[in-house]
Enzyme design. Sequence first.
Site, PDB file in Angstrom:
ATOM      1  N   ALA A 192     110.145 -14.928  40.465  1.00 35.08           N
ATOM      2  CA  ALA A 192     109.532 -16.251  40.601  1.00 35.08           C
ATOM      3  C   ALA A 192     110.546 -17.372  40.854  1.00 35.08           C
ATOM      4  O   ALA A 192     110.210 -18.388  41.458  1.00 35.08           O
ATOM      5  CB  ALA A 192     108.725 -16.552  39.339  1.00 35.08           C
TER       6      ALA A 192
ATOM      7  N   PHE B 244     107.258 -18.272  35.390  1.00 36.70           N
ATOM      8  CA  PHE B 244     106.556 -17.999  34.136  1.00 36.70           C
ATOM      9  C   PHE B 244     107.332 -18.502  32.925  1.00 36.70           C
ATOM     10  O   PHE B 244     106.775 -19.091  32.022  1.00 36.70           O
ATOM     11  CB  PHE B 244     106.351 -16.485  33.982  1.00 36.70           C
TER      12      PHE B 244
ATOM     13  N   GLN C 298     108.717  -9.260  43.049  1.00 33.84           N
ATOM     14  CA  GLN C 298     107.731  -9.364  41.971  1.00 33.84           C
ATOM     15  C   GLN C 298     106.735 -10.480  42.299  1.00 33.84           C
ATOM     16  O   GLN C 298     105.763 -10.660  41.582  1.00 33.84           O
ATOM     17  CB  GLN C 298     108.433  -9.739  40.665  1.00 33.84           C
TER      18      GLN C 298
ATOM     19  N   ASP D  16     103.231 -14.646  46.092  1.00 33.85           N
ATOM     20  CA  ASP D  16     102.935 -15.910  46.794  1.00 33.85           C
ATOM     21  C   ASP D  16     102.966 -15.826  48.307  1.00 33.85           C
ATOM     22  O   ASP D  16     102.754 -16.830  48.992  1.00 33.85           O
ATOM     23  CB  ASP D  16     103.888 -17.008  46.298  1.00 33.85           C
TER      24      ASP D  16
ATOM     25  N   HIS E 168     103.837  -6.527  42.430  1.00 35.11           N
ATOM     26  CA  HIS E 168     102.747  -7.109  41.634  1.00 35.11           C
ATOM     27  C   HIS E 168     101.620  -7.662  42.496  1.00 35.11           C
ATOM     28  O   HIS E 168     100.840  -8.487  42.045  1.00 35.11           O
ATOM     29  CB  HIS E 168     103.304  -8.209  40.715  1.00 35.11           C
TER      30      HIS E 168
HETATM   31  P1  NAD Z   1     110.238 -15.310  35.340  1.00 35.37           P
HETATM   32  O1  NAD Z   1     109.451 -16.583  35.294  1.00 35.37           O
HETATM   33  O2  NAD Z   1     110.184 -14.394  34.175  1.00 35.37           O
HETATM   34  O3  NAD Z   1     111.772 -15.635  35.602  1.00 35.37           O
HETATM   35  C1  NAD Z   1     112.186 -16.504  36.605  1.00 35.37           C
HETATM   36  C2  NAD Z   1     113.677 -16.719  36.414  1.00 35.37           C
HETATM   37  O4  NAD Z   1     114.148 -17.525  37.480  1.00 35.37           O
HETATM   38  C3  NAD Z   1     114.026 -17.437  35.108  1.00 35.37           C
HETATM   39  O5  NAD Z   1     115.000 -16.706  34.404  1.00 35.37           O
HETATM   40  C4  NAD Z   1     114.561 -18.811  35.574  1.00 35.37           C
HETATM   41  O6  NAD Z   1     115.636 -19.255  34.791  1.00 35.37           O
HETATM   42  C5  NAD Z   1     115.038 -18.515  36.973  1.00 35.37           C
HETATM   43  N1  NAD Z   1     114.930 -19.648  37.914  1.00 35.37           N
HETATM   44  C6  NAD Z   1     113.848 -20.436  38.159  1.00 35.37           C
HETATM   45  N2  NAD Z   1     114.118 -21.319  39.148  1.00 35.37           N
HETATM   46  C7  NAD Z   1     115.420 -21.110  39.507  1.00 35.37           C
HETATM   47  C8  NAD Z   1     116.285 -21.702  40.462  1.00 35.37           C
HETATM   48  N3  NAD Z   1     115.863 -22.695  41.273  1.00 35.37           N
HETATM   49  N4  NAD Z   1     117.561 -21.254  40.562  1.00 35.37           N
HETATM   50  C9  NAD Z   1     117.998 -20.230  39.762  1.00 35.37           C
HETATM   51  N5  NAD Z   1     117.220 -19.610  38.844  1.00 35.37           N
HETATM   52  C10 NAD Z   1     115.946 -20.044  38.725  1.00 35.37           C
HETATM   53  O7  NAD Z   1     109.817 -14.595  36.690  1.00 35.37           O
HETATM   54  P2  NAD Z   1     109.804 -13.075  37.063  1.00 35.37           P
HETATM   55  O8  NAD Z   1     111.004 -12.389  36.503  1.00 35.37           O
HETATM   56  O9  NAD Z   1     109.553 -13.037  38.509  1.00 35.37           O
HETATM   57  O10 NAD Z   1     108.541 -12.491  36.290  1.00 35.37           O
HETATM   58  C11 NAD Z   1     107.314 -13.150  36.212  1.00 35.37           C
HETATM   59  C12 NAD Z   1     106.130 -12.419  36.874  1.00 35.37           C
HETATM   60  O11 NAD Z   1     105.130 -13.397  37.128  1.00 35.37           O
HETATM   61  C13 NAD Z   1     106.465 -11.864  38.234  1.00 35.37           C
HETATM   62  O12 NAD Z   1     106.580 -10.511  38.121  1.00 35.37           O
HETATM   63  C14 NAD Z   1     105.318 -12.282  39.144  1.00 35.37           C
HETATM   64  O13 NAD Z   1     104.396 -11.220  39.262  1.00 35.37           O
HETATM   65  C15 NAD Z   1     104.635 -13.394  38.438  1.00 35.37           C
HETATM   66  N6  NAD Z   1     104.862 -14.749  39.013  1.00 35.37           N
HETATM   67  C16 NAD Z   1     104.986 -14.918  40.362  1.00 35.37           C
HETATM   68  C17 NAD Z   1     105.195 -16.187  40.891  1.00 35.37           C
HETATM   69  C18 NAD Z   1     105.315 -16.315  42.401  1.00 35.37           C
HETATM   70  O14 NAD Z   1     104.790 -15.470  43.117  1.00 35.37           O
HETATM   71  N7  NAD Z   1     106.010 -17.339  42.897  1.00 35.37           N
HETATM   72  C19 NAD Z   1     105.287 -17.293  40.045  1.00 35.37           C
HETATM   73  C20 NAD Z   1     105.150 -17.085  38.660  1.00 35.37           C
HETATM   74  C21 NAD Z   1     104.944 -15.795  38.151  1.00 35.37           C
END
Ligand code: NAD
Length: 252
Positions: free
Chosen positions: A29, A40, A106, A109, A126
Amino acid sequence: MIAKDIQSGVERLGEMIAAASIIVPFTGAGISTECGIPDFRSPGGLWTRNRPIPFDEFVASQEARDESWRRRFAMEATFAAAKPGRGHRALASLYRAGKIPAVITQNIDNLHQQSGFAPDRVIELHGNTTYARCIGCGRAYDLGWVKQRFDDSGAPDCTDCGEPVKTATISFGQAMPEDAMERASELSRSCDLLIAIGSSLVVWPAAGFPMMAKSAGARLVIINREPTDQDDLADLVIRHDIGDTLGPFVGN
Ligand code: NAD
């Protein structure tokens, strides 16, 4: 090794990209936060606002299905307005250059596809939230169809088989897509560089791929502004903003 600053991190990453012939990005994400889609687990992220609805609750209760679609439509303006960020565009450049065969993500979007990856080159662990599927027969529906029925009478069922229609995503407690898992394993085992980008690496089994690549002999780079449990395994850790780190690789 943790890069001492972003400049040296970008330089080292550039050397590793130049030396690699098969690069596989693994994205979470964090690559999409600069596109306006909250992650998340950062402060203010989706996790802190809404407890995820597990798959068995979705199946068992019309109320849970209504709530799930309410949340999805509440996010529609955000998803619809999102455009690929610098991270997506940098990966698309390396894909066009023939360095990246496919991206493992993961994310749900659709932004890797929008950035120029062919749909079959985006391995979605996902699923995808930009359309819907019947959980029984798998028939695909567009969100406009769902919205119309939702506004009339709540979360709809499939017109073919009568089972509930859900965003084409994988919820907690739902089986992982076998084909995507298999392709992700193959890519992780055959690449020589895996770059994990914007994932907290706590959601399993997805989080297994970076360590799988490392065990199979690839180099591992982690780009994330917060520490992850796999930092100790990585050849390079860049704890900086993803857009700033990957921006220099856009348009190669
Ligand atoms: P997560 O929210 O658990 O982790 C995201 C990580 O990215 C965090 O550790 C955060 O510190 C880091 N981060 C955020 N913005 C950043 C930036 N600009 N620069 C550097 N680091 C940054 O997300 P995850 O590990 O992908 O797991 C969450 C699950 O939720 C995913 O598997 C997905 O299915 C779903 N999800 C998807 C989306 C999407 O599609 N964009 C958004 C939210 C959740």
